[in-house]
Design a protein around this motif. Sequence first.
Motif: not given
Length: 328
Positions: A27-33, A57-69, A73-80
């Motif tokens: 499983k890889i968690q992906v955060a899209e901006v 298995t990709i878990e995709l979340q939309t994080t709405w903005g560069g700073d939030k994305t 990532l830095l807080s381990d809320g996403a892998d990529v």
Amino acid sequence: MKKISFLLFFLFFGMLLSGCAEEESSKIQVAEVTRSIFYTPLYVALEKGFFEEEGLTIELQTTWGGDKTMTTLLSDGADVALVGSETSIYVYARGADDPVMNFAQLTQTDGTFLVAREEYPDFNWEDLKDSNFLGQRKGGMPQMVGEYVLKKHGIDPHQDLHLTQSIDFANIPNAFATGDYDFVQLFEPTASIFEQEGRGHIVASFGKESGKVPYTVFMTKQSFIQKNEEEIRNFTRALYKAQQWVQSHSAEEIARVIQPYFDDTELGIITTVVDRYKSQGSFAENPILDEAEWNNLKAIMEEAGELPDDVEHSKLVNTEIAEDIMNE
């Protein structure tokens, strides 16, 4: 009795195989901006099963903005994270112990368009002078590329325009629709929808004007690559399959594949947008972020006064994985 035992054996064997298949999937968690047709190859990879073929298995979340994305990532809320490469430079300049590495490029041009309130059959960049211009958020790639292009055409955005940059990204379309602005810098499909509804007219492409730049890239922490290199290789391979598929199929075929990600957008608009991005070369044809593109990014950031550190390509870009995948 033998038939029952035989049946039970196959049921057990099938369950065992199913369990092994689940264990093999990573499983890889992906955060899209943001959610955007601009990111078409990602949705193709998901819908065509290319990630599944690579055991992911990709878990995709939309994080709405560069700073939030990047925070995610830095807080381990996403892998990529899927976000602009400039964010990795900002993080590096703050002295990060675990730098964020760009490992696979998705888009290679700016994705915004210049939309005018009125029709301009013979648009000239000089038409912008002394206009009310609604720009993008300061420090982000859309704003930096926008200003870079304007300056290239002899327009000083802070002297020659009545420039507004205080509107949040998500509220820019509505602000233009209801406000007293002559021009706005918009992403698709909003630009095409505005044109279809007669609320605006696309007069220029910032992507065509700015040249190749690593606009949106998949990135992760250096430590994640070190611990999960095989998963990152498989991720990059799946993406490359999608990039090749996009290059070899029509806008209509692509639009039908990605339509589930844009329920509120008509198929005709999706097709128009895909065709526009594809025809101007916005979708990267392979995952490699080369040094020329990186240097163009830094030049754009420096011109905007937003380059905090002249970071070398090799420090924040990993091309080895993408090159290996392409040479397989």
